[in-house]
Design an enzyme around this catalytic site. Sequence first.
Site, PDB file in Angstrom:
ATOM      1  N   LYS A  13      44.858  42.642 -22.663  1.00  0.00           N
ATOM      2  CA  LYS A  13      43.767  42.359 -21.717  1.00  0.00           C
ATOM      3  C   LYS A  13      44.282  41.595 -20.493  1.00  0.00           C
ATOM      4  CE  LYS A  13      41.452  39.950 -24.733  1.00  0.00           C
ATOM      5  NZ  LYS A  13      42.396  40.060 -25.881  1.00  0.00           N
ATOM      6  N   ARG A  88      33.312  36.515 -26.007  1.00  0.00           N
ATOM      7  CA  ARG A  88      33.965  36.756 -27.301  1.00  0.00           C
ATOM      8  C   ARG A  88      32.966  36.731 -28.435  1.00  0.00           C
ATOM      9  NH1 ARG A  88      39.416  34.843 -25.842  1.00  0.00           N
ATOM     10  NH2 ARG A  88      40.928  35.424 -27.421  1.00  0.00           N
ATOM     11  N   ARG A 127      55.421  37.728 -27.495  1.00  0.00           N
ATOM     12  CA  ARG A 127      54.795  37.308 -26.225  1.00  0.00           C
ATOM     13  C   ARG A 127      55.390  35.991 -25.756  1.00  0.00           C
ATOM     14  NH1 ARG A 127      48.399  37.215 -25.300  1.00  0.00           N
ATOM     15  NH2 ARG A 127      48.332  35.963 -27.189  1.00  0.00           N
ATOM     16  N   ARG A 160      53.333  30.674 -27.357  1.00  0.00           N
ATOM     17  CA  ARG A 160      52.102  29.880 -27.508  1.00  0.00           C
ATOM     18  C   ARG A 160      51.946  29.394 -28.945  1.00  0.00           C
ATOM     19  NH1 ARG A 160      47.529  33.634 -24.837  1.00  0.00           N
ATOM     20  NH2 ARG A 160      46.465  32.908 -26.701  1.00  0.00           N
ATOM     21  N   ARG A 171      43.223  34.850 -36.118  1.00  0.00           N
ATOM     22  CA  ARG A 171      42.579  35.272 -34.870  1.00  0.00           C
ATOM     23  C   ARG A 171      42.092  36.714 -34.957  1.00  0.00           C
ATOM     24  NH1 ARG A 171      46.847  34.105 -30.456  1.00  0.00           N
ATOM     25  NH2 ARG A 171      45.191  34.652 -29.010  1.00  0.00           N
TER      26      ARG A 171
END
Length: 213
Positions: A13, A88, A127, A160, A171
């Site tokens: 996203k 969300r 990531r 992260r 998540r």
Amino acid sequence: MKIVMLGAPGAGKGTQAKRIAEKFNIPHVSTGDIFRANIKNGTALGKEAKEYMDQGKLVPDELTVRILLDRVAQEDCKNGYVLDGFPRTIPQAEVLDSELAKLGTGVDYAINVEVPDDDIIGRMSGRRACLKCGATYHLSFLPSKKEGICDNCGSELVLRDDDKPETVKKRLDVYHEQTQPLIDFYNNKGVLKEVDGTVAPDDVFKAIEEILK
Ligand code: ADP
Ligand code: AMP
């Protein structure tokens, strides 16, 4: 033009929202980036948000909605924006909808970036994020020019805290429970568009450009 990006954590996203923002000259608004900037700056909001984020949970709606509405009320958002990571939950989407309805407008496109769960863990562990400008990279799929350094602003790239595999699993559960129902929500409003998020970032963007042209 008001665009909402939908998709699992790690679907791409943010990667696509940045490109949309550049091409259409509208701000990229990421609630996750706003929370991370607050954590970095040690604000009270950041401290509160971190408690939830580190556990892979959602920050409570009331707080998140307040932050988002403040942001989109700013001058640079008057011609539209691309929302990444908001809404969300159904209550968040309902508040956004009713606030926009008061202004006689609504979300123009909800773009769902589809990626199966099996691909997500690999994406998240590779990531690397710049906490200064919000850019994201991937060690294999989208590497920065110089390892560990942001191409945009030269800051250090980090893994992260919430991208560790055990948090990612949580998540994903939260996504399926609380966020996936937004696909039907926006489909019922006639603004849902779906793109295959498993192809290369440039090809995902081409599909999005087709939708928005
Ligand atoms: P989200 O904002 O949905 O959480 P990101 O845009 O940060 O996801 O992307 C998650 C990770 O996957 C990042 O490391 C990013 O560089 C990488 N990525 C994004 N799009 C693709 C793609 N189409 N193919 C492979 N990797 C991708
Ligand atoms: P993201 O950068 O979009 O992956 O978001 C990182 C984390 O920030 C999420 O796992 C949540 O804990 C929190 N967060 C971001 N956006 C929202 C939102 N709209 N509602 C609740 N929590 C959010």
